[in-house]
Write a protein that holds these residues in place. Structure first.
Motif, PDB file in Angstrom:
ATOM      1  N   LEU A  44       0.873  -1.175   0.000  1.00 25.90           N
ATOM      2  CA  LEU A  44       0.000   0.000   0.000  1.00 25.90           C
ATOM      3  C   LEU A  44       0.906   1.221   0.000  1.00 25.90           C
ATOM      4  CD1 LEU A  44      -2.854   1.320   0.359  1.00 25.90           C
ATOM      5  CD2 LEU A  44      -2.365   1.336   2.817  1.00 25.90           C
ATOM      6  N   THR A  45       0.667   2.117  -0.953  1.00 28.85           N
ATOM      7  CA  THR A  45       1.458   3.340  -1.050  1.00 28.85           C
ATOM      8  C   THR A  45       0.540   4.541  -0.874  1.00 28.85           C
ATOM      9  OG1 THR A  45       3.018   2.279  -2.576  1.00 28.85           O
ATOM     10  CG2 THR A  45       3.009   4.693  -2.499  1.00 28.85           C
ATOM     11  N   ILE A  46       0.970   5.461  -0.033  1.00 32.55           N
ATOM     12  CA  ILE A  46       0.296   6.750   0.103  1.00 32.55           C
ATOM     13  C   ILE A  46       1.274   7.769  -0.458  1.00 32.55           C
ATOM     14  CG2 ILE A  46      -0.952   8.316   1.635  1.00 32.55           C
ATOM     15  CD1 ILE A  46      -0.979   6.011   3.718  1.00 32.55           C
ATOM     16  N   SER A  47       0.921   8.376  -1.575  1.00 27.93           N
ATOM     17  CA  SER A  47       1.912   9.155  -2.326  1.00 27.93           C
ATOM     18  C   SER A  47       2.402  10.385  -1.566  1.00 27.93           C
ATOM     19  CB  SER A  47       1.332   9.558  -3.685  1.00 27.93           C
ATOM     20  OG  SER A  47       0.154  10.322  -3.506  1.00 27.93           O
ATOM     21  N   ARG A  48       1.478  11.120  -0.977  1.00 24.08           N
ATOM     22  CA  ARG A  48       1.834  12.286  -0.174  1.00 24.08           C
ATOM     23  C   ARG A  48       0.909  12.307   1.034  1.00 24.08           C
ATOM     24  NH1 ARG A  48       4.494  16.720  -1.885  1.00 24.08           N
ATOM     25  NH2 ARG A  48       3.046  18.066  -0.728  1.00 24.08           N
ATOM     26  N   LEU A  49       1.485  12.112   2.193  1.00 25.15           N
ATOM     27  CA  LEU A  49       0.689  11.998   3.407  1.00 25.15           C
ATOM     28  C   LEU A  49      -0.021  13.313   3.746  1.00 25.15           C
ATOM     29  CD1 LEU A  49       3.087   9.857   5.583  1.00 25.15           C
ATOM     30  CD2 LEU A  49       0.729   9.247   5.040  1.00 25.15           C
ATOM     31  N   GLU A  50      -1.315  13.192   3.966  1.00 24.31           N
ATOM     32  CA  GLU A  50      -2.108  14.289   4.482  1.00 24.31           C
ATOM     33  C   GLU A  50      -2.279  14.098   5.995  1.00 24.31           C
ATOM     34  OE1 GLU A  50      -3.218  16.883   2.826  1.00 24.31           O
ATOM     35  OE2 GLU A  50      -2.649  16.207   0.814  1.00 24.31           O
ATOM     36  N   PRO A  51      -2.562  15.161   6.729  1.00 23.59           N
ATOM     37  CA  PRO A  51      -2.692  15.020   8.193  1.00 23.59           C
ATOM     38  C   PRO A  51      -3.702  13.940   8.609  1.00 23.59           C
ATOM     39  CG  PRO A  51      -2.598  17.328   7.588  1.00 23.59           C
ATOM     40  CD  PRO A  51      -2.666  16.555   6.301  1.00 23.59           C
ATOM     41  N   GLU A  52      -4.752  13.762   7.809  1.00 28.35           N
ATOM     42  CA  GLU A  52      -5.792  12.784   8.165  1.00 28.35           C
ATOM     43  C   GLU A  52      -5.382  11.343   7.848  1.00 28.35           C
ATOM     44  OE1 GLU A  52      -6.056  15.247   5.961  1.00 28.35           O
ATOM     45  OE2 GLU A  52      -7.145  14.628   4.143  1.00 28.35           O
ATOM     46  N   ASP A  53      -4.225  11.136   7.248  1.00 27.23           N
ATOM     47  CA  ASP A  53      -3.784   9.788   6.887  1.00 27.23           C
ATOM     48  C   ASP A  53      -3.041   9.082   8.007  1.00 27.23           C
ATOM     49  OD1 ASP A  53      -2.885  10.884   3.522  1.00 27.23           O
ATOM     50  OD2 ASP A  53      -4.842  10.315   4.365  1.00 27.23           O
ATOM     51  N   PHE A  54      -2.740   9.798   9.086  1.00 30.28           N
ATOM     52  CA  PHE A  54      -2.003   9.157  10.174  1.00 30.28           C
ATOM     53  C   PHE A  54      -2.979   8.271  10.941  1.00 30.28           C
ATOM     54  CE2 PHE A  54       2.086  10.960   9.554  1.00 30.28           C
ATOM     55  CZ  PHE A  54       1.831  12.124   8.827  1.00 30.28           C
ATOM     56  N   ALA A  55      -2.711   6.974  10.899  1.00 25.14           N
ATOM     57  CA  ALA A  55      -3.677   5.970  11.345  1.00 25.14           C
ATOM     58  C   ALA A  55      -2.984   4.606  11.340  1.00 25.14           C
ATOM     59  CB  ALA A  55      -4.876   5.944  10.400  1.00 25.14           C
ATOM     60  N   VAL A  56      -3.766   3.573  11.649  1.00 21.09           N
ATOM     61  CA  VAL A  56      -3.283   2.197  11.540  1.00 21.09           C
ATOM     62  C   VAL A  56      -3.879   1.575  10.279  1.00 21.09           C
ATOM     63  CG1 VAL A  56      -3.171  -0.080  12.628  1.00 21.09           C
ATOM     64  CG2 VAL A  56      -3.079   1.978  14.052  1.00 21.09           C
ATOM     65  N   TYR A  57      -3.055   0.842   9.557  1.00 17.01           N
ATOM     66  CA  TYR A  57      -3.468   0.218   8.310  1.00 17.01           C
ATOM     67  C   TYR A  57      -3.338  -1.291   8.427  1.00 17.01           C
ATOM     68  CZ  TYR A  57      -3.383   4.900   6.428  1.00 17.01           C
ATOM     69  OH  TYR A  57      -3.646   6.222   6.212  1.00 17.01           O
TER      70      TYR A  57
END
Lengths: 122, 108
Positions: free
Chosen positions: B74-87
């Motif tokens: 899983l790739t998140i290209s550019r992290l946004e503040p709301e992307d900090f989480a558990v996957y």
């Protein structure tokens, strides 16, 4: 709006029985598989099993086979998860969740209930 | 039994950075029946990716999935503040429906 609404938090003693529910709305309840997922405090997700409300076909994860019973009543669009004898180790959040495609088994779940907290303590 | 092992356990990154999360299966996941979920504290999980690479409805295109067989990413290209989480990754091919143990993406 498609929704799964679960029953409220439960506090039980070891050895007691419990049945929690998950009511679907906004879609044809009988035609989508509904699964149950456990999340123990501070831990990850665990798949418990799944049921097809249309004919009550049920498949359990081996880890939960014999430990819980999954059922459904399509006439009232409700799925259930039940225990006959609770243990302290059953303390967890329990989620119901719907497969993303009607009739489709090999699909992930995409709609989740809000979760039911079960606390088992003497 | 298919066992899914996610790595790293924790990823410390800054907003705007790229996140790469790994999910390795102990045996091949047939038909790439592999999904990724995001869970924030106190919230229910959210489906991000299914079929290893298909985005779920409403998921931003900064999230992408790849891989096949036993190795998935899983790739998140550019992290946004709301992307900090558990996957979490999950295989939905067998009745076990095994989840990985999760990767926490935290703010550096």
């Amino acid at each position: 709006e498609v929704q799964l609404v679960q029953s409220g938090a439960e506090v039980k003693k070891p050895g007691e029985a419990l049945k929690i529910s998950c009511k679907g709305s906004g879609y044809s309840f009988a035609t989508y598989w509904i699964g149950w997922v456990r999340q123990m405090p501070g831990k990850g997700l665990e798949w418990m099993g799944i049921i097809y409300p249309g004919d009550s076909d049920t498949k359990y994860s081996p880890s939960f086979q014999g430990q819980v019973t999954i059922s459904a009543d399509k006439s009232i669009s409700t799925a259930y998860l039940q225990w006959s004898t609770l243990k302290a180790s059953d303390t967890a959040m329990y989620y119901c969740a719907r497969r993303m495609t009607p009739g489709g088994y090999f699909y992930p779940v995409d709609v989740w209930g809000q979760g039911t907290t079960v606390t088992v303590s003497s | 039994e298919i066992v899914l092992t996610q790595s790293p356990g924790t990823l410390s990154l800054s907003p705007g950075e790229r996140a790469t999360l790994s999910c390795r299966a102990s045996q091949s996941v047939d038909n790439n029946y592999l999904a990724w979920y995001q869970q924030k504290p106190g919230q229910t999980p959210r489906l991000l990716i299914y079929g290893a690479s298909s985005r779920a409805t409403g998921i931003p295109n900064r999230f992408s999935g790849s891989g096949s067989g036993t190795d998935f990413t899983l790739t998140i290209s550019r992290l946004e503040p709301e992307d900090f989480a558990v996957y979490y990754c999950q295989q939905y091919y067998t009745s076990r429906g095994t989840f990985g143990q999760g990767t926490k993406v935290e703010i550096k």
